[in-house]
Design a protein around this motif. Sequence first.
Motif, PDB file in Angstrom:
ATOM      1  N   GLY A 140      24.572  34.775  -7.131  1.00 56.86           N
ATOM      2  CA  GLY A 140      25.388  33.793  -7.847  1.00 56.86           C
ATOM      3  C   GLY A 140      25.670  32.570  -7.003  1.00 56.86           C
ATOM      4  N   LYS A 141      24.958  32.428  -5.884  1.00 56.18           N
ATOM      5  CA  LYS A 141      25.150  31.296  -4.967  1.00 56.18           C
ATOM      6  C   LYS A 141      23.798  30.881  -4.407  1.00 56.18           C
ATOM      7  CE  LYS A 141      29.505  33.394  -3.393  1.00 56.18           C
ATOM      8  NZ  LYS A 141      30.242  33.926  -2.224  1.00 56.18           N
ATOM      9  N   ILE A 142      23.753  29.673  -3.846  1.00 58.11           N
ATOM     10  CA  ILE A 142      22.589  29.220  -3.094  1.00 58.11           C
ATOM     11  C   ILE A 142      23.085  28.592  -1.794  1.00 58.11           C
ATOM     12  CG2 ILE A 142      20.716  27.528  -2.974  1.00 58.11           C
ATOM     13  CD1 ILE A 142      20.240  27.902  -5.920  1.00 58.11           C
ATOM     14  N   THR A 143      22.540  29.035  -0.685  1.00 60.72           N
ATOM     15  CA  THR A 143      22.869  28.450   0.610  1.00 60.72           C
ATOM     16  C   THR A 143      21.802  27.435   0.967  1.00 60.72           C
ATOM     17  OG1 THR A 143      23.955  30.481   1.351  1.00 60.72           O
ATOM     18  CG2 THR A 143      23.297  28.911   3.054  1.00 60.72           C
ATOM     19  N   VAL A 144      22.226  26.196   1.188  1.00 59.95           N
ATOM     20  CA  VAL A 144      21.310  25.109   1.529  1.00 59.95           C
ATOM     21  C   VAL A 144      21.559  24.719   2.980  1.00 59.95           C
ATOM     22  CG1 VAL A 144      20.526  22.787   0.955  1.00 59.95           C
ATOM     23  CG2 VAL A 144      21.374  24.296  -0.852  1.00 59.95           C
ATOM     24  N   GLU A 145      20.530  24.841   3.800  1.00 59.75           N
ATOM     25  CA  GLU A 145      20.653  24.491   5.211  1.00 59.75           C
ATOM     26  C   GLU A 145      19.310  23.997   5.724  1.00 59.75           C
ATOM     27  OE1 GLU A 145      21.620  27.936   7.542  1.00 59.75           O
ATOM     28  OE2 GLU A 145      20.424  29.258   6.273  1.00 59.75           O
ATOM     29  N   GLY A 146      19.352  23.162   6.752  1.00 61.31           N
ATOM     30  CA  GLY A 146      18.126  22.631   7.321  1.00 61.31           C
ATOM     31  C   GLY A 146      18.423  21.721   8.486  1.00 61.31           C
ATOM     32  N   GLU A 147      17.373  21.154   9.032  1.00 60.79           N
ATOM     33  CA  GLU A 147      17.510  20.279  10.189  1.00 60.79           C
ATOM     34  C   GLU A 147      18.327  19.040   9.837  1.00 60.79           C
ATOM     35  OE1 GLU A 147      14.635  17.902  13.380  1.00 60.79           O
ATOM     36  OE2 GLU A 147      13.765  19.232  11.855  1.00 60.79           O
ATOM     37  N   ASN A 148      19.364  18.783  10.623  1.00 56.12           N
ATOM     38  CA  ASN A 148      20.260  17.634  10.430  1.00 56.12           C
ATOM     39  C   ASN A 148      20.945  17.654   9.054  1.00 56.12           C
ATOM     40  OD1 ASN A 148      19.604  16.534  12.980  1.00 56.12           O
ATOM     41  ND2 ASN A 148      17.764  15.594  12.129  1.00 56.12           N
ATOM     42  N   TYR A 149      21.060  18.848   8.472  1.00 50.38           N
ATOM     43  CA  TYR A 149      21.769  18.985   7.192  1.00 50.38           C
ATOM     44  C   TYR A 149      22.788  20.099   7.352  1.00 50.38           C
ATOM     45  CZ  TYR A 149      22.615  19.319   2.172  1.00 50.38           C
ATOM     46  OH  TYR A 149      23.207  19.315   0.939  1.00 50.38           O
ATOM     47  N   PRO A 150      24.074  19.791   7.182  1.00 51.39           N
ATOM     48  CA  PRO A 150      25.100  20.822   7.352  1.00 51.39           C
ATOM     49  C   PRO A 150      24.951  21.914   6.301  1.00 51.39           C
ATOM     50  CG  PRO A 150      26.043  18.854   6.357  1.00 51.39           C
ATOM     51  CD  PRO A 150      24.647  18.496   6.767  1.00 51.39           C
ATOM     52  N   THR A 151      25.156  23.166   6.717  1.00 51.79           N
ATOM     53  CA  THR A 151      25.018  24.291   5.799  1.00 51.79           C
ATOM     54  C   THR A 151      26.052  24.193   4.675  1.00 51.79           C
ATOM     55  OG1 THR A 151      24.168  25.709   7.547  1.00 51.79           O
ATOM     56  CG2 THR A 151      25.056  26.798   5.592  1.00 51.79           C
ATOM     57  N   VAL A 153      27.141  26.020   0.868  1.00 51.75           N
ATOM     58  CA  VAL A 153      26.967  27.101  -0.096  1.00 51.75           C
ATOM     59  C   VAL A 153      27.354  26.580  -1.480  1.00 51.75           C
ATOM     60  CG1 VAL A 153      27.660  29.419  -0.807  1.00 51.75           C
ATOM     61  CG2 VAL A 153      27.418  28.879   1.627  1.00 51.75           C
ATOM     62  N   VAL A 154      26.397  26.547  -2.380  1.00 48.86           N
ATOM     63  CA  VAL A 154      26.657  26.143  -3.763  1.00 48.86           C
ATOM     64  C   VAL A 154      27.012  27.408  -4.542  1.00 48.86           C
ATOM     65  CG1 VAL A 154      25.762  24.954  -5.790  1.00 48.86           C
ATOM     66  CG2 VAL A 154      24.963  24.302  -3.506  1.00 48.86           C
ATOM     67  N   ASP A 155      28.276  27.514  -4.932  1.00 48.03           N
ATOM     68  CA  ASP A 155      28.779  28.706  -5.620  1.00 48.03           C
ATOM     69  C   ASP A 155      28.844  28.421  -7.118  1.00 48.03           C
ATOM     70  OD1 ASP A 155      30.115  30.923  -6.571  1.00 48.03           O
ATOM     71  OD2 ASP A 155      31.595  30.969  -4.958  1.00 48.03           O
ATOM     72  N   PHE A 156      28.085  29.177  -7.891  1.00 49.07           N
ATOM     73  CA  PHE A 156      28.057  28.968  -9.338  1.00 49.07           C
ATOM     74  C   PHE A 156      29.161  29.726 -10.063  1.00 49.07           C
ATOM     75  CE2 PHE A 156      23.599  28.466  -7.907  1.00 49.07           C
ATOM     76  CZ  PHE A 156      23.478  27.114  -8.172  1.00 49.07           C
ATOM     77  N   GLY A 157      30.007  30.429  -9.312  1.00 44.38           N
ATOM     78  CA  GLY A 157      31.176  31.079  -9.906  1.00 44.38           C
ATOM     79  C   GLY A 157      30.864  32.324 -10.698  1.00 44.38           C
ATOM     80  N   ARG A 158      29.832  33.056 -10.300  1.00 37.14           N
ATOM     81  CA  ARG A 158      29.533  34.294 -11.014  1.00 37.14           C
ATOM     82  C   ARG A 158      30.623  35.320 -10.757  1.00 37.14           C
ATOM     83  NH1 ARG A 158      23.794  37.259 -10.390  1.00 37.14           N
ATOM     84  NH2 ARG A 158      24.671  38.310  -8.575  1.00 37.14           N
ATOM     85  N   ASP A 159      30.957  36.098 -11.788  1.00 38.41           N
ATOM     86  CA  ASP A 159      31.984  37.130 -11.663  1.00 38.41           C
ATOM     87  C   ASP A 159      31.568  38.137 -10.586  1.00 38.41           C
ATOM     88  OD1 ASP A 159      33.395  39.749 -12.306  1.00 38.41           O
ATOM     89  OD2 ASP A 159      34.326  38.434 -13.783  1.00 38.41           O
ATOM     90  N   PRO A 160      32.462  38.468  -9.657  1.00 42.68           N
ATOM     91  CA  PRO A 160      32.095  39.379  -8.560  1.00 42.68           C
ATOM     92  C   PRO A 160      31.659  40.764  -9.022  1.00 42.68           C
ATOM     93  CG  PRO A 160      34.464  38.919  -8.569  1.00 42.68           C
ATOM     94  CD  PRO A 160      33.842  37.943  -9.503  1.00 42.68           C
ATOM     95  N   GLU A 161      32.051  41.188 -10.228  1.00 41.61           N
ATOM     96  CA  GLU A 161      31.629  42.496 -10.731  1.00 41.61           C
ATOM     97  C   GLU A 161      30.142  42.532 -11.073  1.00 41.61           C
ATOM     98  OE1 GLU A 161      34.021  44.299 -13.747  1.00 41.61           O
ATOM     99  OE2 GLU A 161      35.882  43.427 -12.966  1.00 41.61           O
ATOM    100  N   LEU A 162      29.488  41.364 -11.050  1.00 41.65           N
ATOM    101  CA  LEU A 162      28.066  41.304 -11.377  1.00 41.65           C
ATOM    102  C   LEU A 162      27.173  41.376 -10.136  1.00 41.65           C
ATOM    103  CD1 LEU A 162      28.353  38.558 -14.126  1.00 41.65           C
ATOM    104  CD2 LEU A 162      27.804  40.969 -14.483  1.00 41.65           C
ATOM    105  N   THR A 163      27.781  41.644  -8.985  1.00 44.03           N
ATOM    106  CA  THR A 163      27.040  41.884  -7.746  1.00 44.03           C
ATOM    107  C   THR A 163      27.533  43.201  -7.161  1.00 44.03           C
ATOM    108  OG1 THR A 163      26.932  39.490  -7.355  1.00 44.03           O
ATOM    109  CG2 THR A 163      26.335  40.935  -5.522  1.00 44.03           C
ATOM    110  N   VAL A 164      26.656  44.189  -7.063  1.00 43.17           N
ATOM    111  CA  VAL A 164      27.069  45.551  -6.705  1.00 43.17           C
ATOM    112  C   VAL A 164      26.178  46.078  -5.580  1.00 43.17           C
ATOM    113  CG1 VAL A 164      27.144  47.947  -7.526  1.00 43.17           C
ATOM    114  CG2 VAL A 164      27.977  46.096  -8.987  1.00 43.17           C
ATOM    115  N   ALA A 165      26.769  46.819  -4.652  1.00 39.43           N
ATOM    116  CA  ALA A 165      26.019  47.548  -3.626  1.00 39.43           C
ATOM    117  C   ALA A 165      26.460  49.005  -3.687  1.00 39.43           C
ATOM    118  CB  ALA A 165      26.277  46.955  -2.242  1.00 39.43           C
ATOM    119  N   LEU A 166      25.570  49.878  -4.153  1.00 36.97           N
ATOM    120  CA  LEU A 166      25.906  51.293  -4.264  1.00 36.97           C
ATOM    121  C   LEU A 166      25.982  51.919  -2.870  1.00 36.97           C
ATOM    122  CD1 LEU A 166      23.591  52.337  -7.250  1.00 36.97           C
ATOM    123  CD2 LEU A 166      25.950  51.488  -7.314  1.00 36.97           C
ATOM    124  N   ALA A 167      26.881  52.880  -2.718  1.00 34.40           N
ATOM    125  CA  ALA A 167      27.071  53.516  -1.417  1.00 34.40           C
ATOM    126  C   ALA A 167      27.268  55.023  -1.588  1.00 34.40           C
ATOM    127  CB  ALA A 167      28.277  52.905  -0.690  1.00 34.40           C
ATOM    128  N   GLY A 168      26.989  55.749  -0.514  1.00 31.89           N
ATOM    129  CA  GLY A 168      27.255  57.185  -0.493  1.00 31.89           C
ATOM    130  C   GLY A 168      26.540  57.937  -1.590  1.00 31.89           C
TER     131      GLY A 168
END
Length: 346
Positions: A140-151, A153-168
């Motif tokens: 839900g984001k894009i990180t833009v970084e490069g030479e002579n360009y400050p890093t 993060v373009v955040d598109f505001g996706r709901d955090p429940e739509l990104t999951v990491a299963l564990a255990g």
Amino acid sequence: MSVDIFSTHVLTRVVENLIRPSSFLLDTFFMSEQTEESEEIHFDIDKSKPRITPFVSPLVAGQVVDDEGYMTKSFKPAYAKDKRRFDPTRPLKRSIGERIGGTLAPQQRLEANLNRTMMKQLENLTRREEVMASEAMRTGKITVEGENYPTVVVDFGRDPELTVALAGSSRWGEAGVNVLNNLEDWVATIQEKSGAVARTVIMDAMAWRIFKSDANIEKLLDIRRLRDNAGINLGPVAFGQGNDLARYVGSIGDLDFWIYNDRYVDEQDQTQKLLPDYTVMIASTSQLEGTRCYGSIMDESANYRAQRYFSKSWLEQDPAVRWLLLQSAPLLVPYRPNASFCATVR
């Protein structure tokens, strides 16, 4: 009368006639294109909720409903530049693919090398956009970084429940885990958060290996080729930069399953996967409203016009060196970011 094949006019015509390299995520989810006559790209993020019209007495005034349809953001994109040195001896050497001994004239070799180099530049830009598309859909984001360009993060505001990491014990492959129930729950979450109906499931090879080993999946999976809305068989389906990098592997109910196994080489000369190991993405091909946005090319030769890319060439006299430059100011935007979901399943 000879034609300068390196003039801006000729280069523009050459680029326009090149076959546009294909890439799975771009061609499936980011089919629209937007240009802006400014350094900044402006985009609207859909923030609406599935409300219903309120009931009131016919004798009282209507109830005010807040307009929360979208949020406008702006971003000044980094420049993507591909600058290449032309070897002045190229016209005197056999071109790649040319018969041993040589059959082409020097001018023909020069034109063939120009086309080949510009195609490589276009392929690299497409691959950069594909990486951005993957990141937008996974995080839900894009990180833009490069030479002579400050890093940034373009955040598109996706709901955090739509990104999951299963564990255990909830990870795929663990005893008692029902992978199809997981998928149905995640599709329901997309619909709850965005109102979109997502039917396309994309996995990397590692996630697919666990998924297909489930005994229930093996019974349910329809491995016939993908069909269109009218039920017509579309035949073998594959996307990618000249290879079968994305493969349709079957359907269960109205869910279509794809394996995507593309790679790229980053700025540190390290090979990276478009989808990290054990990645599962779900998205709506039409309701994500993915758009390829481009800002103005800040170059007088391009008349500061907004376009996907601009090519130009120039010659240094001493030593004699020919340069070829492709420029772009891209940003990939999912206008409905909640119409996609990503899970790391192990």
